[in-house]
Design a protein around this motif. Structure first.
Motif, PDB file in Angstrom:
ATOM      1  N   PRO A 168      45.263  18.795   8.888  1.00 36.86           N
ATOM      2  CA  PRO A 168      44.998  17.627   9.720  1.00 36.86           C
ATOM      3  C   PRO A 168      45.474  17.788  11.161  1.00 36.86           C
ATOM      4  O   PRO A 168      45.210  16.930  12.005  1.00 36.86           O
ATOM      5  CB  PRO A 168      45.778  16.511   9.010  1.00 36.86           C
ATOM      6  N   HIS A 169      46.173  18.876  11.438  1.00 40.34           N
ATOM      7  CA  HIS A 169      46.691  19.105  12.791  1.00 40.34           C
ATOM      8  C   HIS A 169      45.857  20.116  13.577  1.00 40.34           C
ATOM      9  O   HIS A 169      46.189  20.417  14.718  1.00 40.34           O
ATOM     10  CB  HIS A 169      48.134  19.594  12.710  1.00 40.34           C
ATOM     11  N   VAL A 170      44.796  20.631  12.958  1.00 37.41           N
ATOM     12  CA  VAL A 170      43.920  21.589  13.641  1.00 37.41           C
ATOM     13  C   VAL A 170      42.607  20.880  13.951  1.00 37.41           C
ATOM     14  O   VAL A 170      41.848  20.513  13.041  1.00 37.41           O
ATOM     15  CB  VAL A 170      43.664  22.835  12.766  1.00 37.41           C
ATOM     16  N   ALA A 171      42.332  20.690  15.242  1.00 36.30           N
ATOM     17  CA  ALA A 171      41.208  19.854  15.660  1.00 36.30           C
ATOM     18  C   ALA A 171      39.877  20.328  15.100  1.00 36.30           C
ATOM     19  O   ALA A 171      39.092  19.524  14.571  1.00 36.30           O
ATOM     20  CB  ALA A 171      41.151  19.800  17.190  1.00 36.30           C
ATOM     21  N   TRP A 172      39.589  21.635  15.177  1.00 36.66           N
ATOM     22  CA  TRP A 172      38.265  22.089  14.767  1.00 36.66           C
ATOM     23  C   TRP A 172      38.035  21.887  13.274  1.00 36.66           C
ATOM     24  O   TRP A 172      36.917  21.606  12.842  1.00 36.66           O
ATOM     25  CB  TRP A 172      38.046  23.557  15.158  1.00 36.66           C
ATOM     26  N   GLN A 173      39.103  21.982  12.489  1.00 33.17           N
ATOM     27  CA  GLN A 173      38.951  21.748  11.056  1.00 33.17           C
ATOM     28  C   GLN A 173      38.653  20.278  10.768  1.00 33.17           C
ATOM     29  O   GLN A 173      37.843  19.948   9.891  1.00 33.17           O
ATOM     30  CB  GLN A 173      40.213  22.190  10.318  1.00 33.17           C
ATOM     31  N   VAL A 174      39.294  19.392  11.519  1.00 32.46           N
ATOM     32  CA  VAL A 174      39.032  17.960  11.364  1.00 32.46           C
ATOM     33  C   VAL A 174      37.591  17.645  11.736  1.00 32.46           C
ATOM     34  O   VAL A 174      36.895  16.889  11.038  1.00 32.46           O
ATOM     35  CB  VAL A 174      40.009  17.144  12.235  1.00 32.46           C
ATOM     36  N   TYR A 175      37.109  18.233  12.820  1.00 27.86           N
ATOM     37  CA  TYR A 175      35.742  17.971  13.251  1.00 27.86           C
ATOM     38  C   TYR A 175      34.720  18.558  12.281  1.00 27.86           C
ATOM     39  O   TYR A 175      33.618  18.031  12.140  1.00 27.86           O
ATOM     40  CB  TYR A 175      35.518  18.507  14.666  1.00 27.86           C
ATOM     41  N   VAL A 176      35.071  19.642  11.615  1.00 29.94           N
ATOM     42  CA  VAL A 176      34.184  20.197  10.580  1.00 29.94           C
ATOM     43  C   VAL A 176      34.052  19.207   9.424  1.00 29.94           C
ATOM     44  O   VAL A 176      32.956  18.996   8.894  1.00 29.94           O
ATOM     45  CB  VAL A 176      34.706  21.567  10.084  1.00 29.94           C
ATOM     46  N   VAL A 177      35.169  18.599   9.028  1.00 29.18           N
ATOM     47  CA  VAL A 177      35.124  17.590   7.968  1.00 29.18           C
ATOM     48  C   VAL A 177      34.249  16.415   8.400  1.00 29.18           C
ATOM     49  O   VAL A 177      33.427  15.906   7.628  1.00 29.18           O
ATOM     50  CB  VAL A 177      36.542  17.107   7.610  1.00 29.18           C
ATOM     51  N   LEU A 178      34.422  15.986   9.644  1.00 29.95           N
ATOM     52  CA  LEU A 178      33.624  14.875  10.171  1.00 29.95           C
ATOM     53  C   LEU A 178      32.138  15.233  10.142  1.00 29.95           C
ATOM     54  O   LEU A 178      31.302  14.456   9.661  1.00 29.95           O
ATOM     55  CB  LEU A 178      34.072  14.557  11.601  1.00 29.95           C
ATOM     56  N   ALA A 179      31.804  16.419  10.666  1.00 31.71           N
ATOM     57  CA  ALA A 179      30.406  16.840  10.706  1.00 31.71           C
ATOM     58  C   ALA A 179      29.825  16.969   9.304  1.00 31.71           C
ATOM     59  O   ALA A 179      28.680  16.565   9.049  1.00 31.71           O
ATOM     60  CB  ALA A 179      30.281  18.171  11.464  1.00 31.71           C
ATOM     61  N   GLY A 180      30.615  17.522   8.384  1.00 29.52           N
ATOM     62  CA  GLY A 180      30.146  17.665   7.016  1.00 29.52           C
ATOM     63  C   GLY A 180      29.885  16.324   6.362  1.00 29.52           C
ATOM     64  O   GLY A 180      28.883  16.145   5.647  1.00 29.52           O
ATOM     65  N   THR A 181      30.764  15.347   6.602  1.00 26.46           N
ATOM     66  CA  THR A 181      30.583  14.001   6.046  1.00 26.46           C
ATOM     67  C   THR A 181      29.319  13.357   6.603  1.00 26.46           C
ATOM     68  O   THR A 181      28.537  12.737   5.867  1.00 26.46           O
ATOM     69  CB  THR A 181      31.806  13.122   6.371  1.00 26.46           C
ATOM     70  N   PHE A 182      29.117  13.521   7.905  1.00 29.17           N
ATOM     71  CA  PHE A 182      27.923  12.959   8.542  1.00 29.17           C
ATOM     72  C   PHE A 182      26.652  13.589   7.976  1.00 29.17           C
ATOM     73  O   PHE A 182      25.688  12.890   7.645  1.00 29.17           O
ATOM     74  CB  PHE A 182      27.987  13.172  10.053  1.00 29.17           C
ATOM     75  N   VAL A 183      26.643  14.900   7.854  1.00 26.77           N
ATOM     76  CA  VAL A 183      25.461  15.605   7.334  1.00 26.77           C
ATOM     77  C   VAL A 183      25.159  15.171   5.907  1.00 26.77           C
ATOM     78  O   VAL A 183      23.997  14.911   5.553  1.00 26.77           O
ATOM     79  CB  VAL A 183      25.664  17.135   7.410  1.00 26.77           C
TER      80      VAL A 183
END
Length: 211
Positions: A168-183
């Motif tokens: 949860p402290h690595v920005a790109w990993q958080v954004y990957v989760v966000l993008a995956g949820t959206f997709v």
């Protein structure tokens, strides 16, 4: 920084979806603004209740308020002929709001070191809360209560973060989760993925009464 970005993106997305629903229901300008604001910030209020943050903290998000005002202003001046696409736009704005707020809610809960189950609940309530309030005020059946996978993706995002499958402290990993949820949410819309129904023994009687 990650939480601030997610809060602004989610607020704008849900504000736009609330405004489009209000227009679809033929609300006046005041009704559009009210429904847009409530949709934008209701999920954050639910998140605060779950993770023990004062509800009033929602009102200190100056950046999100400015962004929501700008988004609602743009929505109000969009030419009427473009609003025929309002339902499709609302669905995708709603998917973006669900994704961003689900991840944001999970991060808030994870930050206070609660269980993975609580992180999942926080993600689901934060992600779906604004949409539920919007639909109830517009007198529509909430998406989360229909035969839909709406809340499943929020719970999945919460599980990924709560179980520490990503940092949860690595920005790109958080954004990957966000993008995956959206997709996943968009795919469920495009391909009509649904949860199974349970037949009611009184359904035929109810239909007969209606006739």
């Amino acid at each position: 920084m990650i939480l601030n970005v997610l809060s602004i993106v989610g607020s704008v997305a849900f504000a736009a979806s609330g405004a489009i629903v209000a227009m679809d229901e033929d609300y006046d300008i005041f009704g559009i603004l009210v429904l847009g604001f409530i949709t934008a910030f209701a999920g954050g209020m639910m998140r605060n209740l779950i993770v023990g943050i004062p509800v009033a903290a929602v009102w200190h998000q100056t950046g999100a308020f400015i962004a929501v005002l700008a988004a609602l202003g743009i929505t109000l001046v969009v030419p009427g002929r473009l609003l025929k696409w309002g339902w499709k736009l609302m669905v995708y704005f709603d998917a973006l709001g669900l994704s961003t707020f689900a991840v944001e809610g999970a991060l808030y809960a994870e930050r206070i070191h609660v269980s993975a189950g609580t992180v999942m609940v926080a993600a689901a309530m934060t992600g779906a809360g604004g949409g539920v309030i919007r639909d109830l005020l517009a007198q529509r059946k909430p998406l989360i209560l229909r035969s839909d996978t709406y809340a499943i993706w929020a719970l999945l995002a919460g599980a990924v973060i709560g179980l520490r499958w990503v940092s949860p402290h690595v920005a790109w990993q958080v954004y990957v989760v966000l993008a995956g949820t959206f997709v996943l949410r968009v795919l469920s819309i495009v391909f009509h993925w649904h949860l199974p129904h349970v037949e009611s023994p009184n359904r035929d009687k109810a239909q007969a009464v209606d006739k």
